[in-house]
Scaffold this motif. Structure first.
Motif, PDB file in Angstrom:
ATOM      1  N   MET A 267      56.562 -33.126   9.029  1.00 15.35           N
ATOM      2  CA  MET A 267      56.978 -32.163   9.535  1.00 15.35           C
ATOM      3  C   MET A 267      56.408 -31.272   8.328  1.00 15.35           C
ATOM      4  O   MET A 267      56.711 -31.619   7.066  1.00 15.35           O
ATOM      5  N   SER A 268      55.379 -29.991   7.797  1.00 17.44           N
ATOM      6  CA  SER A 268      55.312 -29.573   6.446  1.00 17.44           C
ATOM      7  C   SER A 268      56.680 -29.353   5.789  1.00 17.44           C
ATOM      8  O   SER A 268      57.130 -27.589   6.704  1.00 17.44           O
ATOM      9  N   GLY A 269      56.918 -28.184   4.857  1.00 15.37           N
ATOM     10  CA  GLY A 269      57.516 -27.740   3.775  1.00 15.37           C
ATOM     11  C   GLY A 269      56.590 -26.710   3.185  1.00 15.37           C
ATOM     12  O   GLY A 269      55.455 -27.321   2.511  1.00 15.37           O
ATOM     13  N   ASP A 270      57.345 -25.794   3.304  1.00 18.76           N
ATOM     14  CA  ASP A 270      55.574 -24.293   2.727  1.00 18.76           C
ATOM     15  C   ASP A 270      56.152 -24.176   1.172  1.00 18.76           C
ATOM     16  O   ASP A 270      58.338 -24.832   0.793  1.00 18.76           O
ATOM     17  N   PRO A 271      55.739 -23.674   0.514  1.00 16.56           N
ATOM     18  CA  PRO A 271      55.979 -23.940  -1.010  1.00 16.56           C
ATOM     19  C   PRO A 271      56.324 -22.283  -1.408  1.00 16.56           C
ATOM     20  O   PRO A 271      56.424 -22.180   0.016  1.00 16.56           O
ATOM     21  N   VAL A 272      57.335 -22.939  -2.190  1.00 15.45           N
ATOM     22  CA  VAL A 272      58.336 -20.876  -2.197  1.00 15.45           C
ATOM     23  C   VAL A 272      57.516 -20.311  -3.582  1.00 15.45           C
ATOM     24  O   VAL A 272      56.842 -20.927  -5.256  1.00 15.45           O
ATOM     25  N   PRO A 273      56.408 -19.287  -4.014  1.00 14.41           N
ATOM     26  CA  PRO A 273      56.011 -19.329  -4.571  1.00 14.41           C
ATOM     27  C   PRO A 273      56.732 -18.631  -5.723  1.00 14.41           C
ATOM     28  O   PRO A 273      57.945 -17.909  -5.854  1.00 14.41           O
ATOM     29  N   THR A 274      56.147 -18.995  -7.078  1.00 11.69           N
ATOM     30  CA  THR A 274      57.038 -18.731  -8.231  1.00 11.69           C
ATOM     31  C   THR A 274      55.750 -18.771  -9.814  1.00 11.69           C
ATOM     32  O   THR A 274      54.536 -18.599  -9.299  1.00 11.69           O
ATOM     33  N   LYS A 275      56.271 -18.301 -10.786  1.00 13.14           N
ATOM     34  CA  LYS A 275      55.060 -17.719 -12.170  1.00 13.14           C
ATOM     35  C   LYS A 275      55.869 -19.374 -12.721  1.00 13.14           C
ATOM     36  O   LYS A 275      56.815 -19.169 -13.202  1.00 13.14           O
ATOM     37  N   VAL A 276      55.043 -19.854 -12.597  1.00 10.33           N
ATOM     38  CA  VAL A 276      55.765 -21.414 -14.019  1.00 10.33           C
ATOM     39  C   VAL A 276      55.608 -21.366 -15.362  1.00 10.33           C
ATOM     40  O   VAL A 276      53.950 -20.570 -16.045  1.00 10.33           O
ATOM     41  N   VAL A 277      56.514 -21.536 -15.817  1.00  8.06           N
ATOM     42  CA  VAL A 277      56.686 -21.930 -17.376  1.00  8.06           C
ATOM     43  C   VAL A 277      55.707 -23.574 -17.319  1.00  8.06           C
ATOM     44  O   VAL A 277      55.662 -24.255 -17.957  1.00  8.06           O
ATOM     45  N   ASP A 278      57.057 -24.250 -17.112  1.00 11.03           N
ATOM     46  CA  ASP A 278      56.890 -25.306 -17.429  1.00 11.03           C
ATOM     47  C   ASP A 278      56.509 -26.588 -15.825  1.00 11.03           C
ATOM     48  O   ASP A 278      57.531 -25.958 -14.705  1.00 11.03           O
ATOM     49  N   THR A 279      56.520 -27.411 -15.835  1.00  6.79           N
ATOM     50  CA  THR A 279      57.224 -28.363 -14.328  1.00  6.79           C
ATOM     51  C   THR A 279      57.642 -29.877 -14.493  1.00  6.79           C
ATOM     52  O   THR A 279      58.045 -30.546 -13.609  1.00  6.79           O
TER      53      THR A 279
END
Length: 307
Positions: free
Chosen positions: A225-237
């Motif tokens: 089963m898939s889990g959706d990403p949560v949108p955000t502004k990426v500063v670093d990973t």
């Protein structure tokens, strides 16, 4: 006494980005997971190596600030590992390591541990990896086990031997989390589903695969089963996967799915529970990548973001 025991390395991350001065951060995948668990209110111990040096002082202060109990080889005679973390223009990280992992055998593992987490360099780099496996073997009758390979190709040596060491850790675990990039390096030419099914057959009840901006997938004996990403502004990973891992373990614990007595339930989790856990973990990762360094949310931040 800690409910969670994390076993593995601490690393001082020297973060380097275009147009910015170098900034040291406390890091290391297992250390990040321990820190994330403690930030979420879980009683957590970290069995590790930490030198009596500036990097060790930085990391020790950071971990203790969240309430992590430090155990293992601490102080004189140990050099704290370091990594230069270079960020590109989109905040994605690459690593250059200076790591020695020589964890000594543990005479008496902590009592009362309900869950053990291992990962990354410490789980597969000898001679210290032997001590990690011994701790897991001794605690597994009373605790569930999770593993995150968090692959660092430059430290793993020849590919066949690296895969064999990873698979040994997979077989010891009840839950495995890996990124799609980890799987691509370990098993080129195989699909994520093929790898997940092979790992499930080796022993784990749950295999989680993170896919960056594409979310995540959970595989069990019942399917995926898939889990959706949560949108955000990426500063670093930096630390995103570790924050995801901490929140997964916290969520499973909240649902009563960790600890040796819970193994039968972990082997057959319902979809609603998995959906809650994946959403919680994705939210924690989104909060982490929205700011510099491996800074996972505390419980209040996570609850607020989840609404």
């Amino acid at each position: 006494m800690s409910d969670f025991l994390v076993v593995g390395e601490c690393v001082a991350d020297i973060v380097r980005a275009p147009g910015r001065p170098d900034v040291p951060h406390a890091g290391g995948s297992p250390a990040n997971v321990a820190y994330g668990l403690a930030r979420l209110g879980r009683r957590t111990g970290l069995l590790t190596q930490l030198g009596d040096d500036a990097a060790g002082e930085l990391i020790g202060r950071h971990l203790r600030s969240a309430g992590v109990e430090l155990l293992g080889d601490l102080g004189a005679g140990t050099v704290t590992p370091t990594a230069v973390v270079t960020l590109d223009g989109q905040g994605h990280a690459s690593y250059d390591f200076d790591v020695r992992w020589t964890l000594r055998p543990v005479v008496e593992p902590p009592a009362g541990v309900r869950h053990v987490h291992i990962g990354s360099i410490g789980a597969v780099t000898e001679p210290g990896a032997a001590a990690v496996r011994e701790v897991v073997t001794r605690l597994r009758p009373g605790a569930t086990v999770s593993y995150d390979p968090n692959v660092r190709p430059t430290l793993l040596g020849p590919h066949p031997e690296a895969v064999a060491r990873v698979e040994e850790c997979v077989a010891l675990s009840d839950l495995v989390k890996a990124s799609d990039e980890d799987l691509s390096w370990l098993y080129p030419g195989r699909t994520v589903r093929q790898v997940a099914e092979a790992w499930l057959a080796a022993g784990p009840a749950v295999v989680l695969v993170t896919r960056g901006a594409d979310g995540s997938v959970a595989y069990t004996a019942a399917g995926g089963m898939s889990g959706d990403p949560v949108p955000t502004k990426v500063v670093d990973t930096v630390g995103a996967g570790d924050s995801f891992m901490s929140a997964v373990l916290d969520g499973l614990a909240a649902c009563g799915l960790l600890g040796s007595a819970a193994r039968p339930r972990l082997e057959a989790p319902d979809e609603a529970t998995l959906a809650i856990v994946l959403r919680r973990a994705a939210t924690a990762a989104a909060l982490t990548v929205s700011r510099a360094g491996a800074r996972p949310p505390d419980l209040a931040e996570l609850r607020s973001a989840l609404g």
